[in-house]
Design a protein around this motif. Structure first.
Motif, PDB file in Angstrom:
ATOM      1  N   HIS A  74      81.398   2.614  47.508  1.00  0.00           N
ATOM      2  CA  HIS A  74      82.015   2.020  46.496  1.00  0.00           C
ATOM      3  C   HIS A  74      80.876   1.504  45.389  1.00  0.00           C
ATOM      4  O   HIS A  74      81.760   0.869  44.161  1.00  0.00           O
ATOM      5  CB  HIS A  74      82.770   0.730  47.289  1.00  0.00           C
ATOM      6  N   SER A  77      82.376   3.749  41.059  1.00  0.00           N
ATOM      7  CA  SER A  77      83.856   4.379  41.085  1.00  0.00           C
ATOM      8  C   SER A  77      84.032   4.554  39.586  1.00  0.00           C
ATOM      9  O   SER A  77      83.566   4.447  38.956  1.00  0.00           O
ATOM     10  CB  SER A  77      84.496   3.107  41.655  1.00  0.00           C
ATOM     11  N   THR A 100      91.976   8.074  51.040  1.00  0.00           N
ATOM     12  CA  THR A 100      92.456   6.714  51.760  1.00  0.00           C
ATOM     13  C   THR A 100      92.891   5.644  50.557  1.00  0.00           C
ATOM     14  O   THR A 100      92.278   5.836  49.554  1.00  0.00           O
ATOM     15  CB  THR A 100      91.244   6.179  52.695  1.00  0.00           C
ATOM     16  N   TYR A 101      93.773   4.961  50.838  1.00  0.00           N
ATOM     17  CA  TYR A 101      94.132   3.838  49.782  1.00  0.00           C
ATOM     18  C   TYR A 101      93.578   2.686  50.375  1.00  0.00           C
ATOM     19  O   TYR A 101      93.567   2.259  51.570  1.00  0.00           O
ATOM     20  CB  TYR A 101      95.675   3.760  50.073  1.00  0.00           C
ATOM     21  N   GLU A 102      93.181   1.935  49.401  1.00  0.00           N
ATOM     22  CA  GLU A 102      92.429   0.811  49.625  1.00  0.00           C
ATOM     23  C   GLU A 102      92.925  -0.470  48.862  1.00  0.00           C
ATOM     24  O   GLU A 102      93.810  -0.197  47.828  1.00  0.00           O
ATOM     25  CB  GLU A 102      90.923   0.891  49.139  1.00  0.00           C
ATOM     26  N   PRO A 103      92.521  -1.956  49.003  1.00  0.00           N
ATOM     27  CA  PRO A 103      93.159  -2.686  48.407  1.00  0.00           C
ATOM     28  C   PRO A 103      92.835  -2.894  46.921  1.00  0.00           C
ATOM     29  O   PRO A 103      91.923  -2.270  46.387  1.00  0.00           O
ATOM     30  CB  PRO A 103      92.696  -4.035  48.943  1.00  0.00           C
ATOM     31  N   TRP A 106      92.364   0.457  44.583  1.00  0.00           N
ATOM     32  CA  TRP A 106      91.350   1.415  44.933  1.00  0.00           C
ATOM     33  C   TRP A 106      91.829   2.341  45.510  1.00  0.00           C
ATOM     34  O   TRP A 106      92.639   2.320  46.638  1.00  0.00           O
ATOM     35  CB  TRP A 106      90.354   0.553  45.379  1.00  0.00           C
ATOM     36  N   LEU A 107      91.164   3.825  45.531  1.00  0.00           N
ATOM     37  CA  LEU A 107      91.455   4.423  46.522  1.00  0.00           C
ATOM     38  C   LEU A 107      90.075   5.391  46.513  1.00  0.00           C
ATOM     39  O   LEU A 107      89.199   5.621  45.884  1.00  0.00           O
ATOM     40  CB  LEU A 107      92.409   5.359  46.203  1.00  0.00           C
ATOM     41  N   LYS A 108      90.103   6.126  47.840  1.00  0.00           N
ATOM     42  CA  LYS A 108      88.894   7.219  47.873  1.00  0.00           C
ATOM     43  C   LYS A 108      89.693   8.568  48.075  1.00  0.00           C
ATOM     44  O   LYS A 108      90.709   8.676  48.894  1.00  0.00           O
ATOM     45  CB  LYS A 108      88.100   7.035  49.282  1.00  0.00           C
ATOM     46  N   SER A 114      85.309   7.171  44.942  1.00  0.00           N
ATOM     47  CA  SER A 114      86.347   6.105  44.814  1.00  0.00           C
ATOM     48  C   SER A 114      86.876   6.055  43.382  1.00  0.00           C
ATOM     49  O   SER A 114      86.151   6.176  42.389  1.00  0.00           O
ATOM     50  CB  SER A 114      85.347   4.872  45.029  1.00  0.00           C
ATOM     51  N   GLN A 116      89.736   3.706  40.774  1.00  0.00           N
ATOM     52  CA  GLN A 116      90.203   2.416  40.581  1.00  0.00           C
ATOM     53  C   GLN A 116      91.576   2.664  39.608  1.00  0.00           C
ATOM     54  O   GLN A 116      91.289   3.212  38.596  1.00  0.00           O
ATOM     55  CB  GLN A 116      89.540   1.426  40.015  1.00  0.00           C
ATOM     56  N   THR A 145      98.032  -3.245  47.283  1.00  0.00           N
ATOM     57  CA  THR A 145      97.122  -1.904  47.507  1.00  0.00           C
ATOM     58  C   THR A 145      97.479  -1.183  46.193  1.00  0.00           C
ATOM     59  O   THR A 145      96.495  -1.232  45.350  1.00  0.00           O
ATOM     60  CB  THR A 145      97.745  -1.011  48.773  1.00  0.00           C
TER      61      THR A 145
END
Length: 159
Positions: A74, A77, A100-103, A106-108, A114, A116, A145
């Motif tokens: 992270h 990004s 993967t989805y992130e808060p 953000w996602l990878k 990473s 945004q 998310t």
């Protein structure tokens, strides 16, 4: 001539695949050149390291497939500011597929990079001179998310 800043990504493998994937999603994007390093290197014999030069949204990038080194994290990004929810949704789904989805937007991606994905309006909403409006937007964003432009606007409006 001024120097150019070129973000460079080191993939253990699949740099060419990753670059082709990214350019398929964004306008003003293309793979410019793919070549093999013609000399032996710490990553392997001549020809084993792939170098990919590509353009994303009109900006130059470079990528290597050069074997295991360090994972992406992270600390770096790429932010994409979207005009509308449809663009947020499209990029969110495409870049997040296999990742993967992130808060907080953000996602990878499937390659570990990473991203945004945010509405262009978010920065302006959070810089509002009224601290209560800016706080409501920030608090709303922190519960999401994938970012929802309409919900951020409702938070800004106090609805």
């Amino acid at each position: 001539m001024a120097p150019r800043l070129i973000p460079t990504l080191w993939y253990s493998e699949k740099a060419e695949e990753a670059a082709a994937f990214y350019v398929s999603l964004l306008p003003e994007s293309r793979v410019d050149c793919v070549r093999a390093l013609p000399a032996d290197s710490p990553s392997g014999p001549a020809g084993s390291v792939k170098i990919v030069e590509f353009t994303l949204l009109g900006r130059p990038f470079m990528a290597f497939s050069a074997g295991r080194f360090e994972d992406f994290n992270h600390a770096i990004s790429f932010s994409i500011e979207c005009d509308d929810q449809a663009e947020i949704d499209r990029l969110w789904e495409a870049l997040g597929d296999g990742g993967t989805y992130e808060p907080c937007g953000w996602l990878k991606d499937r390659y570990g990079v990473s991203w945004q994905i945010a509405p262009k309006a978010l920065g302006e909403l959070m810089k509002d001179a009224d601290p209560a409006r800016a706080r409501r937007v920030a608090e709303a964003m922190l519960t999401m998310t994938k970012l929802d432009l309409a919900a951020l606007q409702r938070a800004y409006d106090g609805a």
